[in-house]
Design an enzyme around this catalytic site. Sequence first.
Site, short mmCIF file in Angstrom:
data_model
loop_
_atom_site.label_atom_id
_atom_site.label_comp_id
_atom_site.label_asym_id
_atom_site.label_seq_id
_atom_site.Cartn_x
_atom_site.Cartn_y
_atom_site.Cartn_z
N LYS A 121 51.82 16.52 30.80
CA LYS A 121 50.80 16.12 29.36
C LYS A 121 51.94 15.94 28.21
O LYS A 121 53.08 16.83 28.41
CB LYS A 121 50.49 18.06 29.90
CG LYS A 121 49.24 18.33 30.51
CD LYS A 121 48.69 19.62 29.84
CE LYS A 121 47.82 19.67 31.14
NZ LYS A 121 47.89 19.94 32.49
N THR A 133 37.52 14.82 41.19
CA THR A 133 35.53 15.80 40.85
C THR A 133 35.87 16.70 42.19
O THR A 133 36.51 16.46 43.43
CB THR A 133 34.56 14.91 40.90
OG1 THR A 133 33.87 15.86 40.83
CG2 THR A 133 34.18 14.03 41.95
N ALA A 191 37.63 19.50 30.88
CA ALA A 191 37.81 20.48 30.57
C ALA A 191 37.99 21.37 29.74
O ALA A 191 38.18 22.95 29.46
CB ALA A 191 39.13 20.66 31.69
N ARG A 214 42.87 8.15 35.85
CA ARG A 214 41.70 9.06 36.24
C ARG A 214 40.46 9.96 36.01
O ARG A 214 41.01 9.81 34.80
CB ARG A 214 42.36 10.20 36.91
CG ARG A 214 41.85 11.78 37.25
CD ARG A 214 43.43 12.81 37.03
NE ARG A 214 43.94 12.65 37.73
CZ ARG A 214 45.02 13.84 37.22
NH1 ARG A 214 44.97 14.22 36.10
NH2 ARG A 214 45.61 13.95 38.03
N ASP A 270 48.24 13.54 31.98
CA ASP A 270 46.55 14.10 31.77
C ASP A 270 45.69 14.64 30.76
O ASP A 270 46.65 13.34 29.43
CB ASP A 270 46.93 15.70 31.99
CG ASP A 270 47.52 16.05 33.88
OD1 ASP A 270 47.09 14.97 34.32
OD2 ASP A 270 48.01 17.34 33.12
N MET A 271 44.72 14.30 30.32
CA MET A 271 44.32 14.01 29.00
C MET A 271 44.02 15.66 28.72
O MET A 271 43.60 16.21 29.33
CB MET A 271 42.94 13.08 29.12
CG MET A 271 42.45 12.65 27.92
SD MET A 271 42.93 12.67 27.02
CE MET A 271 43.63 10.55 27.19
N ARG A 305 38.09 17.56 55.11
CA ARG A 305 36.76 16.55 55.40
C ARG A 305 37.23 15.39 54.74
O ARG A 305 36.27 14.27 55.45
CB ARG A 305 35.06 16.88 55.51
CG ARG A 305 35.20 18.15 56.48
CD ARG A 305 33.68 18.64 56.39
NE ARG A 305 33.69 19.97 56.14
CZ ARG A 305 33.71 20.47 58.03
NH1 ARG A 305 32.42 19.30 58.45
NH2 ARG A 305 32.97 21.80 58.23
N LYS A 341 35.83 15.53 34.55
CA LYS A 341 34.49 15.71 33.86
C LYS A 341 34.21 16.15 32.22
O LYS A 341 34.32 15.79 30.92
CB LYS A 341 33.10 16.63 34.24
CG LYS A 341 32.90 16.04 35.66
CD LYS A 341 32.05 17.03 35.98
CE LYS A 341 31.08 16.31 37.42
NZ LYS A 341 30.58 17.85 38.03
N GLN A 385 37.55 11.40 30.24
CA GLN A 385 36.70 12.54 30.18
C GLN A 385 35.07 12.18 30.49
O GLN A 385 35.00 11.36 29.02
CB GLN A 385 36.86 14.03 29.76
CG GLN A 385 38.97 14.41 29.90
CD GLN A 385 39.27 14.81 28.88
OE1 GLN A 385 39.02 14.30 27.28
NE2 GLN A 385 40.17 15.89 28.64
C1 FAD Z 1 42.77 15.95 39.95
C2 FAD Z 1 42.47 16.60 38.95
C3 FAD Z 1 42.89 16.46 37.55
C4 FAD Z 1 42.12 17.04 36.50
N1 FAD Z 1 42.87 16.58 35.54
C5 FAD Z 1 42.46 16.91 33.91
C6 FAD Z 1 42.49 16.32 33.06
O1 FAD Z 1 43.81 15.16 32.79
N2 FAD Z 1 41.93 16.61 31.88
C7 FAD Z 1 41.02 17.56 32.12
O2 FAD Z 1 40.08 17.55 30.84
N3 FAD Z 1 40.83 17.73 33.19
C8 FAD Z 1 41.03 17.30 34.22
N4 FAD Z 1 40.29 18.17 35.22
C9 FAD Z 1 38.97 18.88 35.32
C10 FAD Z 1 38.24 18.43 35.47
O3 FAD Z 1 37.97 17.71 33.72
C11 FAD Z 1 36.54 19.48 35.63
O4 FAD Z 1 37.16 20.09 34.87
C12 FAD Z 1 37.21 20.15 36.92
O5 FAD Z 1 37.50 19.24 37.48
C13 FAD Z 1 35.48 20.82 37.16
O6 FAD Z 1 34.63 19.59 37.03
P1 FAD Z 1 34.06 19.00 38.93
O7 FAD Z 1 34.01 17.31 38.65
O8 FAD Z 1 34.88 19.25 40.01
O9 FAD Z 1 32.71 19.80 38.95
P2 FAD Z 1 31.73 20.58 38.00
O10 FAD Z 1 30.76 20.29 36.80
O11 FAD Z 1 32.67 21.45 37.78
O12 FAD Z 1 31.35 21.72 39.51
C14 FAD Z 1 29.90 20.43 40.31
C15 FAD Z 1 30.10 21.57 41.17
O13 FAD Z 1 31.39 21.59 41.70
C16 FAD Z 1 31.93 22.15 42.47
N5 FAD Z 1 32.84 22.81 42.45
C17 FAD Z 1 33.99 22.74 41.00
N6 FAD Z 1 34.53 23.17 41.09
C18 FAD Z 1 34.74 23.73 41.60
C19 FAD Z 1 35.89 25.42 41.38
N7 FAD Z 1 36.62 25.85 40.93
N8 FAD Z 1 35.60 26.07 43.19
C20 FAD Z 1 34.35 25.88 44.03
N9 FAD Z 1 33.77 24.64 44.09
C21 FAD Z 1 34.79 23.45 42.48
C22 FAD Z 1 30.57 22.91 43.00
O14 FAD Z 1 29.68 22.57 43.93
C23 FAD Z 1 30.43 22.75 41.55
O15 FAD Z 1 29.01 23.31 41.70
C24 FAD Z 1 41.09 17.35 36.51
C25 FAD Z 1 40.75 17.83 37.96
C26 FAD Z 1 41.37 17.35 38.55
C27 FAD Z 1 40.35 17.56 40.20
#
Ligand code: FAD
Length: 277
Positions: free
Chosen positions: A96, A222, A185, A180, A130-131, A260, A183, A159
């Site tokens: 970061k 994701t 955070a 990358r 990272d963002m 998987r 969505k 994002q």
């Molecule tokens: C490798 C990686 C790097 C990232 N880097 C950044 C970054 O640099 N900046 C930033 O702002 N954000 C970052 N994020 C976080 C991202 O922005 C999301 O907040 C986070 O990934 C949750 O979104 P989602 O796409 O998993 O889906 P969501 O819409 O949050 O969830 C959709 C579905 O995914 C599953 N799921 C999601 N989270 C979980 C959990 N904790 N436990 C179990 N099931 C779950 C569930 O089925 C849920 O209904 C990163 C995420 C990943 C995976």
Amino acid sequence: MLRSILLKLSESKGFSHWVTSNAMTRRMSHRFVAGETLEEALQAARACNDAGMLATLDYLGENVSTPADAQKARDAYLQIFDRIAQEKLHANVSCKLTQLGLDISPEFCEGLVLSIAERAASYDSFLRIDMEASTYTQRTVGLVTHVRSQTPAVGTVIQSYLYRSEGDIKELLGVGCRIRLCKGAYKEPDDVAYPRKADVDGNYVRLMRILLPSGFYHGIATHDPQMIAQTIRCAAENQISKDDFEFQMLYGIRTDLQRRLAERPANVGFILRNFFR
Ligand SMILES: Cc1cc2nc3c(=O)[nH]c(=O)nc-3n(C[C@H](O)[C@H](O)[C@H](O)COP(=O)(O)OP(=O)(O)OC[C@H]3O[C@@H](n4cnc5c(N)ncnc54)[C@H](O)[C@@H]3O)c2cc1C
């Protein structure tokens, strides 16, 4: 409200100390944090590699307030690259900018990032920036573009909740940047980010469909089975090989899905079943 509380707690040094010093919370956090030492994190990366997955290591921390702390973080990242290379791991590094002094001085921060990216390049590896919150987006895109003009071993994150992201993606693809897609955070106001999950998801799919056929190697980050299924569908439609992009997930989250996806060829059926459920 929950997101605001969690984000506040994540910034609290007192809470962090409590989590890491309390036996029960330590056990819980170990599921999601690869280790408290570099050697523990390397072991976790090795276990990921053995399970058919790549890894990216992040030295947790953000918003340093002194140049000395930023330089300490830079030194930690240089050491992580050295140890990854020594251990011959299939791993790279994410960091970061606020941990590398962006709030102190953008020029100072860029110097530190460049030194880490050059170390990454020397090992034919990769540094991902990272963002963070939207107040940093413009500075992050600018800094990454500038560092990329000196070494290609750096990329960043976009994002899908931000309205501006399609423009940023086009700018970054223009300089060949690996991205990358996630969505997002952070808690953002309605005038910069989509407030509705359906719109964030819709934009995610739209942006993924720009990234995948772009000819560069991107990360689709994701845990959402619907986003994963849409990505697999887009790859199939455009005859994009599974070796031309990667799925990324956080350590310890949806390990069933991670396993998987790493196991072939059963993965696609599993994801599609989740998609229709
Ligand atoms: C490798 C990686 C790097 C990232 N880097 C950044 C970054 O640099 N900046 C930033 O702002 N954000 C970052 N994020 C976080 C991202 O922005 C999301 O907040 C986070 O990934 C949750 O979104 P989602 O796409 O998993 O889906 P969501 O819409 O949050 O969830 C959709 C579905 O995914 C599953 N799921 C999601 N989270 C979980 C959990 N904790 N436990 C179990 N099931 C779950 C569930 O089925 C849920 O209904 C990163 C995420 C990943 C995976």
